[in-house]
Motif scaffolding. Structure first.
Motif: not given
Length: 79
Positions: A59-67
């Protein structure tokens, strides 16, 4: 969905925001550890052998995007 591990020539990149440096990684591991207990009973892992490991999600820490994480080439990896 499993995510491939970065290698010496690749690294992770978030396709949504472009982040290259901050990720929350969920992984499953099967390990064998040699644990030494001192006389007070406090454990200390002295040897660790990873038998298998799977990255379950990143999961991206900057934008919370998963997958939304992909592998890209590291700069200078081809030289």
């Amino acid at each position: 969905m499993t995510v491939p591990l970065p290698t010496d020539t690749t690294r992770w990149r978030c396709t949504l925001c472009g982040n290259l440096t901050r990720f929350d990684v969920t992984r499953s591991s099967k390990v064998v550890e040699y644990v030494h207990l001192d006389l007070a009973g406090e454990p200390k892992v002295e040897e660790r052998e990873v038998l298998s490991e799977t990255i379950e999600s990143v999961r991206c820490r900057w934008c919370n995007a998963v997958d939304k994480v992909e592998l890209v080439d590291r700069p200078g990896a081809g030289s």
